[in-house]
Motif scaffolding. Sequence first.
Motif, PDB file in Angstrom:
ATOM      1  N   ILE A  38      38.106  79.380  -2.211  1.00 45.43           N
ATOM      2  CA  ILE A  38      38.163  78.289  -1.499  1.00 45.43           C
ATOM      3  C   ILE A  38      37.856  78.654  -0.160  1.00 45.43           C
ATOM      4  O   ILE A  38      37.908  79.702   0.257  1.00 45.43           O
ATOM      5  CB  ILE A  38      39.763  77.840  -1.485  1.00 45.43           C
ATOM      6  CG1 ILE A  38      40.288  77.195  -2.737  1.00 45.43           C
ATOM      7  CG2 ILE A  38      40.007  76.871  -0.419  1.00 45.43           C
ATOM      8  CD1 ILE A  38      41.593  77.230  -2.671  1.00 45.43           C
ATOM      9  N   TYR A  95      38.576  82.310   1.102  1.00 43.47           N
ATOM     10  CA  TYR A  95      39.789  82.804   0.526  1.00 43.47           C
ATOM     11  C   TYR A  95      39.696  82.810  -1.301  1.00 43.47           C
ATOM     12  O   TYR A  95      38.932  81.901  -1.781  1.00 43.47           O
ATOM     13  CB  TYR A  95      40.949  81.835   0.500  1.00 43.47           C
ATOM     14  CG  TYR A  95      41.317  81.663   2.194  1.00 43.47           C
ATOM     15  CD1 TYR A  95      41.119  80.699   2.842  1.00 43.47           C
ATOM     16  CD2 TYR A  95      42.425  82.388   2.547  1.00 43.47           C
ATOM     17  CE1 TYR A  95      41.485  80.359   4.014  1.00 43.47           C
ATOM     18  CE2 TYR A  95      42.753  82.312   3.726  1.00 43.47           C
ATOM     19  CZ  TYR A  95      42.350  81.292   4.639  1.00 43.47           C
ATOM     20  OH  TYR A  95      42.805  81.272   5.916  1.00 43.47           O
ATOM     21  N   TRP A 113      47.202  83.501  -2.717  1.00 44.59           N
ATOM     22  CA  TRP A 113      45.820  83.617  -2.187  1.00 44.59           C
ATOM     23  C   TRP A 113      45.658  85.073  -1.368  1.00 44.59           C
ATOM     24  O   TRP A 113      46.708  85.658  -0.925  1.00 44.59           O
ATOM     25  CB  TRP A 113      46.220  82.563  -0.943  1.00 44.59           C
ATOM     26  CG  TRP A 113      46.545  81.347  -1.228  1.00 44.59           C
ATOM     27  CD1 TRP A 113      47.336  80.594  -2.055  1.00 44.59           C
ATOM     28  CD2 TRP A 113      45.422  80.216  -0.891  1.00 44.59           C
ATOM     29  NE1 TRP A 113      47.156  79.321  -2.012  1.00 44.59           N
ATOM     30  CE2 TRP A 113      45.942  79.077  -1.388  1.00 44.59           C
ATOM     31  CE3 TRP A 113      44.314  80.007  -0.049  1.00 44.59           C
ATOM     32  CZ2 TRP A 113      45.512  77.755  -1.247  1.00 44.59           C
ATOM     33  CZ3 TRP A 113      43.528  78.806  -0.051  1.00 44.59           C
ATOM     34  CH2 TRP A 113      44.333  77.625  -0.665  1.00 44.59           C
ATOM     35  N   GLY A 114      44.342  85.247  -1.431  1.00 44.48           N
ATOM     36  CA  GLY A 114      44.161  86.477  -0.566  1.00 44.48           C
ATOM     37  C   GLY A 114      44.230  86.174   1.002  1.00 44.48           C
ATOM     38  O   GLY A 114      44.608  84.908   1.526  1.00 44.48           O
TER      39      GLY A 114
END
Lengths: 123, 108
Positions: A38, A95, A113-114
């Motif tokens: 994303i 991301y 999420w990262g």
Amino acid sequence: QVQLQESGPGLVKPSGTLSLTCAVSGGSISSSNWWTWIRQPPGKGLEWIGEIFHSGSTKYNPSLKSRVTISVDKSKNQFSLNLTSVTAADTAAYYCARFLYRLTTTPVAFDIWGQGTMVTVSS
Amino acid sequence: EIVLTQSPATLSLSPGERATLSCRTSQSVSTYLAWYQQKPGQAPRLLIYDASNRASGIPARFSGSGSGTDFTLTISSLEPEDFAVYYCQQRSNWPPYTFGQGTKLEIK
């Protein structure tokens, strides 16, 4: 606890290829979840790029499909993004995220999420 | 592609007040809608999935409702840490998954 970490160059030249990797720790990439990229241009909203399953199956955003490839490396427990022919419009925070599936077949949402990595397209 | 429209763009409230954020979809998504919170410099965090289910570790002051094309995220009593940008996201018709443009919740 599963964690994600993006890595890759922070600067890419116009017409070049953006390449990022997401390392998965604390869990197996071969679980029943999908693994996603994303992006978010500065000051703007979120755009889904695409996703991959550990089998190698992929789905891409039609708006980017001609330029995107997502791949998985199960031996390294990571997945990667390649975006070709980049322009300034591809400048964004990128991301990686996990799309959670419960009980193998019940989709939920992007639950992990990262931290994100900023990529600037400039000469 | 399903378009999500969030309103208002900016909401100015004080701590302790109730916040009501709206998300409207261009076609029915049943209850396949999630809400995320994003603070400056951070990744989004999942708050609500399937319209009304709180994600793990999310405080009870956050609640979601709606179905079809109209959805609401309610924060019953704002805490200082709740001031952030909120996004809705649909998983009914994909690819692509799509997000709303966000609502910024700011301190009045």
